[in-house]
Design a protein around this motif. Structure first.
Motif, PDB file in Angstrom:
ATOM      1  N   CYS A 116      32.369  60.333  20.366  1.00  0.00           N
ATOM      2  CA  CYS A 116      33.036  59.031  20.228  1.00  0.00           C
ATOM      3  C   CYS A 116      32.387  58.202  19.128  1.00  0.00           C
ATOM      4  N   TRP A 117      31.078  58.308  19.012  1.00  0.00           N
ATOM      5  CA  TRP A 117      30.325  57.563  18.001  1.00  0.00           C
ATOM      6  C   TRP A 117      30.801  57.918  16.593  1.00  0.00           C
ATOM      7  N   VAL A 136      33.597  59.510  15.778  1.00  0.00           N
ATOM      8  CA  VAL A 136      35.016  59.192  15.610  1.00  0.00           C
ATOM      9  C   VAL A 136      35.164  57.735  15.177  1.00  0.00           C
ATOM     10  N   TRP A 137      34.425  56.848  15.862  1.00  0.00           N
ATOM     11  CA  TRP A 137      34.449  55.434  15.470  1.00  0.00           C
ATOM     12  C   TRP A 137      33.932  55.250  14.043  1.00  0.00           C
TER      13      TRP A 137
END
Length: 310
Positions: free
Chosen positions: A237-238, A240-241
Motif C-alpha cells: 500500500c505504501w 502504491v500511494w
C-alpha cells in the motif's frame, strides 16, 4: 502399467535442470547438517531473471527488430481505464497535496526497491528459510519478464508524461516533464540529482503498466515477509500511494502489478516449478536449537511444520 513420463523429459528445461543438479553445492545449516545444492537451484532460478535482463538491456533494439515504434505510445488508454473504474484520477488528488515530509516518505520505498530482491533473499537465508530462495527468485523473475514483455509490445505512458506533454501540429513533442516526476522535489531538497540520474538512465521510459515497483513488494508479501503479513500489506500500500503521489503510476498500474504477482505465484505453487522441496535441518524454533537428527515434515509448497519440543 507404463512408467509415467514428465512433460519436460527430453526438452531444454529437462537438460538445464539436470545440469544445475550437478552444480557445486554449498553448506546448508549448522555443523553436521546435510548438504544441499542451493547454488545449482539459484542458477536455475535465475533463468527467467536472465530473460528479463536481456529483454530490458536490449529493449530498444528489440523494438526496432519487431517494428515497434515508441512514438506511437499509448497516452489515452490508461487515463480512460482509470476514469472508467474510479470516475476520477487518484494520482491527481494525491499529488495536489504535497509537502517535504511526504516527499521523503514517498522516496523511501522507491530507493529500497532497487535492492529489495537481494535483501529479501538474504533475509530468507538468515531466518532459516533458504529453501525458499530459489522459488522466490523464480517467481520474481517470471513477474519481471512478463511485465517487461507487456511493456515492450504495448508501451504506456505514465501520468507525469500524459499530464505534461505538449505536441506541435505534426505530432512532435515540444516539451515534457522530466522522468523523475514528483521526485524532482526531493532532488531539489537534497541539492543533488539523485532521482534524475536514476530515471535518466532507464531504458524503459514508457513502462507504466503493469507497475514493477508495486509487483516486487507484492511478491515479497506472498512469501511471508519480514515483520509479518501485515507489514507486507503495508509495504504494498505504501508504494502504491508513493507511485501515485509522485505521478509515476496510475492506480490501475499498481493493481495490475499485484494481480500479475498473484497469478505467477499461484500458478507456480499449484502447477509447476522445477524445485524439489527438501527438509530444512537448520531450523531454530522459539530461540531453541533443534538437533539436525529431528524429523521435520515438509510439503510440496515448502511449508515447514515445526516439531514439538520434547
Amino acid at each position: 502399467m507404463a512408467p509415467r513420463i514428465h512433460w519436460t523429459q527430453g526438452t531444454a528445461v529437462s537438460k538445464v535442470t539436470n545440469f544445475v543438479k550437478t552444480a557445486p553445492v554449498v553448506h546448508c545449516g549448522f555443523t553436521g547438517a546435510r548438504r544441499t545444492p542451493l547454488l545449482g537451484k539459484i542458477l536455475l532460478a535465475f533463468i527467467p531473471f536472465g530473460a528479463y535482463l536481456i529483454t530490458f538491456t536490449f529493449y530498444h533494439d528489440l523494438q526496432k527488430l519487431l517494428g515497434l515504434d515508441e512514438k506511437h505510445v499509448s497516452t489515452a488508454f490508461l487515463p480512460w481505464l482509470e476514469h472508467s473504474l474510479f470516475h476520477c484520477y487518484p494520482h491527481k488528488i494525491l499529488s495536489s497535496h504535497t509537502s517535504p515530509v511526504l516527499d521523503f516518505i514517498a522516496a523511501i520505498p522507491y530507493l529500497f526497491h532497487f535492492i529489495l530482491p537481494l535483501v529479501f533473499s538474504l533475509y530468507l537465508i538468515y531466518v532459516g528459510r533458504r529453501h525458499e530462495v530459489p522459488l522466490y527468485l523464480w517467481v520474481a523473475g517470471w513477474v519481471n519478464f512478463i511485465a517487461v514483455l507487456v511493456q515492450l509490445v504495448s508501451p504506456t505512458a505514465s501520468p507525469w508524461f500524459v499530464d505534461s506533454v505538449q505536441y506541435d501540429a505534426n505530432g512532435n513533442i515540444i516539451s515534457v516533464a522530466d522522468n523523475e516526476a514528483g521526485f524532482k522535489r526531493v532532488d531539489a531538497m537534497l541539492g543533488y540529482p539523485l532521482f534524475h540520474n536514476l530515471y535518466g538512465k532507464s531504458k524503459v521510459t514508457f513502462g507504466a503498466f503493469p507497475s514493477l515497483h508495486v509487483a516486487w513488494p507484492a511478491v515479497v508479501m506472498l512469501f511471508r515477509p519480514w515483520f509479518g503479513y501485515r507489514f507486507g500489506v503495508f509495504h504494498v500500500c505504501w508504494i502504491v500511494w508513493a507511485s501515485m503521489y509522485t505521478c509515476h503510476h496510475y492506480l490501475v498500474d499498481g493493481l495490475a502489478g499485484i494481480t500479475l504477482a498473484y497469478i505467477i505465484y499461484t500458478s507456480t505453487m499449484k502447477l509447476y516449478h522445477p524445485f524439489q522441496c527438501e527438509r530444512e535441518r537448520d531450523v531454530v524454533a522459539q530461540a531453541e536449537y533443534i538437533p539436525v537428527t529431528a524429523k521435520i515434515p515438509f510439503t510440496d509448497t515448502c511449508e515447514i511444520t515445526m516439531p514439538e519440543k520434547s
